[in-house]
Design a protein around this motif. Structure first.
Motif, short mmCIF file in Angstrom:
data_model
loop_
_atom_site.label_atom_id
_atom_site.label_comp_id
_atom_site.label_asym_id
_atom_site.label_seq_id
_atom_site.Cartn_x
_atom_site.Cartn_y
_atom_site.Cartn_z
N GLY A 3 0.82 -1.21 0.00
CA GLY A 3 0.00 0.00 0.00
C GLY A 3 0.86 1.26 0.00
N ALA A 4 0.57 2.15 -0.94
CA ALA A 4 1.21 3.48 -0.96
C ALA A 4 0.23 4.51 -0.40
N LYS B 235 2.78 9.00 -3.64
CA LYS B 235 3.46 8.82 -4.93
C LYS B 235 4.86 8.25 -4.78
N VAL B 236 5.55 8.63 -3.71
CA VAL B 236 6.89 8.07 -3.46
C VAL B 236 6.78 6.55 -3.32
N ILE C 272 8.57 3.48 -5.49
CA ILE C 272 9.32 2.37 -4.87
C ILE C 272 8.77 1.03 -5.39
N LEU C 273 7.45 0.92 -5.41
CA LEU C 273 6.84 -0.33 -5.88
C LEU C 273 7.28 -0.65 -7.32
N ALA C 274 7.31 0.39 -8.16
CA ALA C 274 7.68 0.17 -9.57
C ALA C 274 9.14 -0.28 -9.67
N GLU C 275 10.01 0.31 -8.85
CA GLU C 275 11.43 -0.10 -8.88
C GLU C 275 11.58 -1.55 -8.42
N ILE D 32 -2.84 8.42 -11.45
CA ILE D 32 -1.45 8.19 -11.07
C ILE D 32 -1.24 6.75 -10.59
N VAL D 33 -2.17 6.22 -9.81
CA VAL D 33 -2.01 4.84 -9.35
C VAL D 33 -2.06 3.87 -10.54
#
Ligand code: PEP
Ligand code: MN
Length: 343
Positions: free
Chosen positions: A128-129, A144-145, A149-152, A173-174
Motif C-alpha cells: 500500500g502506498a 506517490k513516493v 518504490i513499488l515500480a522499482e 497516477i495509481v
C-alpha cells in the motif's frame, strides 16, 4: 439484458450493436474482457422487448439475466473467468499467491518483503502506498513516493504489483504504476471510485465491505463492469463480528457461494481478517480447501517495527508454513500454481 459478442466480432460490429440499442431508446455499456466483449443493456421492458439484437452482425447470443447484477452474474457463464494481471492468471484452474508488505515504508523494506514473497511462491506483489487508516494519526502511506518504490521493486524482482487507490483524484497516477488496482474494504461502496477504476481498463481487486452482503458486494463489482472493465477479482477479507479476539471474521462460506453467484475470480485475504499472525496460515489453508482462486497475505522483514499491521505480517517459519500449504492444498483440488504466462 446482456448481449454477448462472438470472439470474431469486430469493433464495427460492437459499434453497430450500440447504435441499435440507442436507436431503440436503451443505454449500452460495453465491457471488454480477455475472452469476449459483453454489452449490457439498460432500458424499460418495452425497449428490451422490441430491440431484438439477436440477428445483428457479431452477436453470439442475447440473454435476460434475472440476478440484479447482470455483467458479473454467473448466469449463462459455462466457466468462471480467469483475470490476467501482468500475465499472471487468477481463475478457476490455478492458485495465485499475492504477498507483500501491508504498507510501503522504505525501498529496502519493500525489496526485502518482495524477495520474501517471491521465495514463498508469490507471483504478484502487494503493497500500500495510499493507506486508508482508521486513525488520522496513524501512518498514511508514502503516496506517490511509495508508487515509485513499488515500480522499482517490480523491475528488480519481476513481480507485477497490486496497490490500493483510495480517491478518484489518485486513480490516474495509481493506474500508471499498478498492474492491478485495489479497492479497499472501506471504499467498496464508493461508487464514483468504482466507476473511475472501471474506466482505467486495468484489472481491479474489489475487497468486500466490512458489513456488505454478497449482493451488495456484487452490485459494487457491477459498477466497475458497467464502465467497461470485466477484469475484476473479488477479495473476501472478513466481516465485522461481535468477537473481540479476532479483528474480523473470515467468511469461508463466501468462497463457494459467491463463486456460484458470479463468474469472477475470488481470492481471500486471511491477514486482514485475522489481524494476528498465528491465525493467518490456518485461515489461508481453509480458504484453499474451500476452493479460493488465490490468497493475499501480508509479509514484512521486521514485523516488530512495521508502521502498519505488523502483528499480522508473516515472517520466518510462518511464511514457510504458508509456502508449504500453497504447494500442497490447491493441487489436491486440481489447481496448478499460477506462474507468469507470457501474453
Ligand atoms: C489492505 O489490504 O491493505 C487493506 C487496507 O485491507 P482492507 O481494505 O481489507 O482493510
Ligand atoms: Mn493492512
Amino acid at each position: 439484458m446482456v448481449i454477448v459478442m462472438a470472439p470474431s466480432a469486430t469493433d464495427a460490429d460492437v459499434t453497430g450493436v450500440v447504435a441499435h440499442i440507442e436507436a431503440h431508446g436503451g443505454q449500452a455499456f460495453v465491457s471488454r474482457g480477455v475472452m469476449r466483449t459483453i454489452i449490457g443493456v439498460v432500458g424499460t421492458e418495452d425497449v428490451l422487448e422490441t430491440m431484438d439484437a439477436a440477428g445483428l452482425p457479431g452477436v453470439s447470443e442475447t440473454m435476460r439475466i434475472t440476478a440484479p447484477y447482470k455483467l458479473v452474474s454467473a448466469q449463462n457463464h459455462a466457466k468462471r473467468t480467469t483475470v490476467r494481471v501482468g500475465g499472471v492468471p487468477i481463475g478457476p484452474d490455478t492458485f495465485t499467491l499475492i504477498a507483500g508488505p501491508c504498507a510501503v515504508e522504505t525501498a529496502e523494506q519493500t525489496l526485502a518483503a518482495a524477495h520474501m514473497a517471491k521465495r514463498a511462491g508469490a507471483t504478484l506483489l502487494r503493497g500500500g502506498a495510499f493507506k486508508p487508516r482508521t486513525s488520522p494519526y496513524a501512518f498514511q502511506g508514502l503516496g506517490k513516493v511509495g508508487l515509485r518504490i513499488l515500480a522499482e521493486v517490480r523491475d528488480e524482482v519481476q513481480l507485477p504489483i497490486v496497490t490500493e487507490v483510495t480517491e478518484v483524484a489518485d486513480v490516474d497516477i495509481v493506474a500508471q504504476y499498478a498492474d492491478m488496482l485495489q479497492i479497499g474494504t472501506r471504499n467498496m461502496q464508493n461508487f464514483g471510485l468504482l466507476q473511475a477504476v472501471g474506466a482505467t481498463g486495468k484489472p481491479v481487486m474489489l475487497k468486500r465491505g466490512l458489513t456488505a452482503t454478497y449482493e451488495e458486494w456484487l452490485m459494487a463489482a457491477e459498477y466497475i463492469a458497467q464502465r467497461g472493465n470485466l477484469d475484476i477479482v473479488l477479495c473476501e477479507r472478513g466481516v465485522r463480528s461481535f468477537e473481540p479476539a479476532i479483528r474480523n471474521m473470515l467468511d469461508v462460506s463466501a468462497v463457494p457461494l459467491v463463486q456460484h453467484l458470479s463468474h469472477l475470480p475470488l481470492i481471500v485475504d486471511p491477514s486482514h481478517a485475522a489481524g494476528r499472525r498465528d491465525l493467518v496460515v490456518p485461515l489461508a489453508r481453509a480458504a484453499m480447501a474451500a476452493g479460493a482462486d488465490g490468497v493475499m497475505v501480508d509479509v514484512h522483514p521486521n514485523p516488530e517495527t512495521a508502521l502498519c499491521d505488523g502483528a499480522q505480517a508473516l515472517v520466518g517459519e510462518s511464511l514457510d508454513e504458508l509456502a508449504e500449504a500453497v504447494t500442497t492444498i490447491p493441487a489436491l483440488l486440481g489447481r496448478t500454481s499460477a506462474t507468469h504466462l507470457a501474453g
